[in-house]
Design an enzyme around this catalytic site. Structure first.
Site, mmCIF file in Angstrom:
data_model
loop_
_atom_site.group_PDB
_atom_site.id
_atom_site.type_symbol
_atom_site.label_atom_id
_atom_site.label_comp_id
_atom_site.label_asym_id
_atom_site.label_seq_id
_atom_site.Cartn_x
_atom_site.Cartn_y
_atom_site.Cartn_z
ATOM 1 N NE ARG A 1 4.397 18.284 36.647
ATOM 2 C CZ ARG A 1 4.229 18.342 37.801
ATOM 3 N NH1 ARG A 1 5.065 17.285 38.458
ATOM 4 N NH2 ARG A 1 3.412 19.017 38.304
ATOM 5 C CG ASP B 1 7.270 27.403 41.924
ATOM 6 O OD1 ASP B 1 6.411 26.856 41.345
ATOM 7 O OD2 ASP B 1 7.124 27.668 43.279
ATOM 8 C CE1 TYR C 1 4.799 23.657 49.252
ATOM 9 C CE2 TYR C 1 3.653 25.766 49.206
ATOM 10 C CZ TYR C 1 3.719 24.387 48.914
ATOM 11 O OH TYR C 1 2.527 23.777 48.206
ATOM 12 N NE ARG D 1 11.396 20.203 34.895
ATOM 13 C CZ ARG D 1 12.251 19.649 35.635
ATOM 14 N NH1 ARG D 1 13.451 19.776 35.055
ATOM 15 N NH2 ARG D 1 12.404 19.398 36.800
ATOM 16 N NE ARG E 1 1.675 24.736 39.182
ATOM 17 C CZ ARG E 1 2.053 23.764 39.799
ATOM 18 N NH1 ARG E 1 2.100 22.647 39.600
ATOM 19 N NH2 ARG E 1 2.561 24.200 41.176
HETATM 20 O O1 CP3 Z 1 1.163 27.620 34.459
HETATM 21 C C1 CP3 Z 1 1.365 28.301 35.462
HETATM 22 O O2 CP3 Z 1 0.343 28.422 36.382
HETATM 23 C C2 CP3 Z 1 2.525 29.346 35.744
HETATM 24 C C3 CP3 Z 1 3.489 28.670 36.393
HETATM 25 C C4 CP3 Z 1 3.397 28.405 37.952
HETATM 26 C C5 CP3 Z 1 4.019 27.304 38.392
HETATM 27 N N1 CP3 Z 1 3.708 27.209 40.105
HETATM 28 C C6 CP3 Z 1 4.950 26.231 37.818
HETATM 29 C C7 CP3 Z 1 5.469 25.043 38.522
HETATM 30 C C8 CP3 Z 1 2.598 28.839 38.888
HETATM 31 C C9 CP3 Z 1 1.731 30.001 38.955
HETATM 32 C C10 CP3 Z 1 3.029 28.193 40.166
HETATM 33 C C11 CP3 Z 1 2.401 28.592 41.450
HETATM 34 C C12 CP3 Z 1 2.817 27.641 42.537
HETATM 35 N N2 CP3 Z 1 3.807 26.880 42.866
HETATM 36 C C13 CP3 Z 1 2.048 27.439 43.834
HETATM 37 C C14 CP3 Z 1 0.598 28.052 44.055
HETATM 38 C C15 CP3 Z 1 -0.523 27.553 43.160
HETATM 39 C C16 CP3 Z 1 -0.721 25.965 43.339
HETATM 40 O O3 CP3 Z 1 -0.596 25.096 42.636
HETATM 41 O O4 CP3 Z 1 -1.193 25.778 44.358
HETATM 42 C C17 CP3 Z 1 2.616 26.609 44.712
HETATM 43 C C18 CP3 Z 1 2.003 26.099 45.892
HETATM 44 C C19 CP3 Z 1 3.752 26.119 44.045
HETATM 45 C C20 CP3 Z 1 4.927 25.376 44.673
HETATM 46 C C21 CP3 Z 1 5.134 24.056 43.841
HETATM 47 N N3 CP3 Z 1 5.879 24.341 42.554
HETATM 48 C C22 CP3 Z 1 5.180 23.095 44.311
HETATM 49 C C23 CP3 Z 1 4.321 22.603 45.542
HETATM 50 C C24 CP3 Z 1 5.532 22.032 43.100
HETATM 51 C C25 CP3 Z 1 5.571 20.710 43.089
HETATM 52 C C26 CP3 Z 1 4.511 20.040 42.902
HETATM 53 C C27 CP3 Z 1 4.183 20.171 41.182
HETATM 54 O O5 CP3 Z 1 2.900 20.453 40.836
HETATM 55 O O6 CP3 Z 1 4.855 19.899 40.614
HETATM 56 C C28 CP3 Z 1 6.059 23.021 42.346
HETATM 57 C C29 CP3 Z 1 6.664 22.610 40.891
HETATM 58 C C30 CP3 Z 1 6.207 23.439 39.664
HETATM 59 N N4 CP3 Z 1 5.860 24.861 39.710
HETATM 60 C C31 CP3 Z 1 6.061 22.871 38.502
HETATM 61 C C32 CP3 Z 1 5.323 23.729 37.680
HETATM 62 C C33 CP3 Z 1 5.169 23.508 36.031
HETATM 63 C C34 CP3 Z 1 6.326 21.247 38.077
HETATM 64 C C35 CP3 Z 1 7.824 21.208 37.885
HETATM 65 C C36 CP3 Z 1 8.133 20.142 36.984
HETATM 66 O O7 CP3 Z 1 8.631 20.407 35.653
HETATM 67 O O8 CP3 Z 1 8.928 19.296 37.335
#
Ligand code: CP3
Length: 349
Positions: free
Chosen positions: A32, A78, A154, A41, A28
């Site tokens: 944010r 994602d 999910y 964003r 990540r």
């Molecule tokens: O920077 C990075 O790591 C690359 C991009 C990336 C994202 N999600 C961007 C993201 C990666 C590799 C992921 C993987 C991901 N997504 C996982 C596995 C890793 C982990 O964190 O456990 C999972 C379970 C998800 C599913 C997911 N996506 C959730 C549960 C959420 C909401 C919770 C949260 O952290 O906001 C997301 C949204 C998400 N994915 C955001 C980002 C930057 C936030 C979105 C926003 O800008 O509002």
């Protein structure tokens, strides 16, 4: 990949080398906590729209590289792109996480498309090509997918759960139907990883965020076997594919995981203790495992935790990372402090 050592330290470690200073990137790392991410964003209606706009996704991927010069860029996308490309309704509610139309019965699985939507996935591959063209030569590009189990949690629940009860319940009640869903995800994830390699990623990571909730037999069936199939199927097409597994919470089952899946390297979550981590490191390069919370807290606590991690792991093949993703409240200055500490390591060691 050739036999010549890569100029990318991250890839040298995945090939089993130890480097004087461990390469570093953070799960990540684009997100944010970065003001430049929040600015982009705001310009998009939805998170998914941002993921599927190749120019924007490439830009966000490069933001943390410009600012911090991490040793690897991770593609901005994602894991829920796969259910979306299989026709499931997926949205991300700000502050609430993902929402999907829950596949809560065996018959609901019939709503999924059989074929992945190529239009969705080709925007991801286009983003990879754009990043590739703009990445410094010493920085590796990492693609990824979610592991079938984690993605299924999910798809079945329709949102993120603390205990993954809906998917666990589905798997116990309808093992055959659940097995078909996992199999469909194995095929989709394999195709998506191959597509990412063909577009130019140097390595991929398989995120199994919710691996830790399963008893041993279910862990084997729903985490290890599907990952094993993905790794071997990807390598049939891309023989030198470098693959990192991240079965979060696997604990003492990590040994079994690396042996069976044959991943090149394994990500350790922050609950893994140093002695056990070193045992694993004798068998595979490791990546991890700083507590994301100590990065958010900063100060002496951060310096101490970084030093302890380096002392424990830097004597073998090691990629410095967190034990899970960067928390949104993390100050940018703490990431700078972390990088300075890690990169100053060999002079202190
Ligand atoms: O920077 C990075 O790591 C690359 C991009 C990336 C994202 N999600 C961007 C993201 C990666 C590799 C992921 C993987 C991901 N997504 C996982 C596995 C890793 C982990 O964190 O456990 C999972 C379970 C998800 C599913 C997911 N996506 C959730 C549960 C959420 C909401 C919770 C949260 O952290 O906001 C997301 C949204 C998400 N994915 C955001 C980002 C930057 C936030 C979105 C926003 O800008 O509002």
């Amino acid at each position: 990949m050739s036999d010549h050592p890569s100029i990318k330290p991250f890839l040298r470690v995945l090939a089993g080398e130890q480097t004087a200073i461990p390469p570093i990137w953070l799960m990540r790392q684009a997100g944010r906590y970065l003001p430049e991410y929040r600015a982009i964003r705001e310009r998009k209606e939805s998170f998914l729209e941002l993921c599927l706009d190749p120019k924007m996704a490439a830009e966000v991927t490069l933001q943390p590289i410009r600012r911090f010069r991490f040793d690897a860029a991770i593609l901005f996308s994602d894991i829920l792109i796969i259910p979306y490309a299989l026709g499931q309704h997926v949205t991300f509610e700000t502050g609430e996480g993902p929402r999907l139309d829950a596949l809560d019965s065996p018959s609901a699985l019939g709503r999924l498309r059989y074929q992945l939507d190529d239009k969705v996935l080709s925007s991801v591959y286009e983003a990879i090509e754009l990043v590739k063209a703009r990445l410094p030569p010493e920085v590796a590009l990492l693609g990824f997918c979610g592991a079938p189990w984690t993605v299924a949690t999910y798809m079945v629940a329709g949102f993120g759960t603390v205990d993954q009860i809906p998917a666990r319940q589905f798997a116990y009640s309808h093992p055959e139907a659940f097995g078909r869903l996992i199999e469909q995800l194995v095929e989709a994830s394999t195709a998506h990883l191959i597509g990412q390699f063909k577009a130019g990623v140097d390595a991929v990571q398989i995120f199994d965020t919710w691996a830790g909730v399963l008893p041993a037999a279910e862990f084997h069936k729903w985490c290890v076997e599907p990952c094993q199939k993905i790794v071997s199927a990807v390598r049939e097409h891309i023989p030198d594919a470098r693959i990192i597994g991240f079965p979060r919470g696997a604990g003492t089952k990590l040994g079994l995981y690396i042996e069976k899946t044959a991943v090149d390297a394994v990500g350790l979550d922050w609950m893994v203790d140093f002695d056990f981590g070193r045992q694993i490191q004798k068998r595979r390069p490791i990546q991890g495992n700083l507590d994301p919370l100590v990065l958010a807290v900063g100060g002496d606590a951060l310096d101490r935790a970084v030093d302890q991690t380096l002392e424990a792991f830097a004597a073998g093949p090691f990629v410095f990372n967190l034990g899970h993703g960067v928390l949104p409240q993390t100050p940018v200055a703490h990431v700078e402090q972390l990088l300075a500490r890690v990169r100053g390591w060999s002079s202190r060691a």
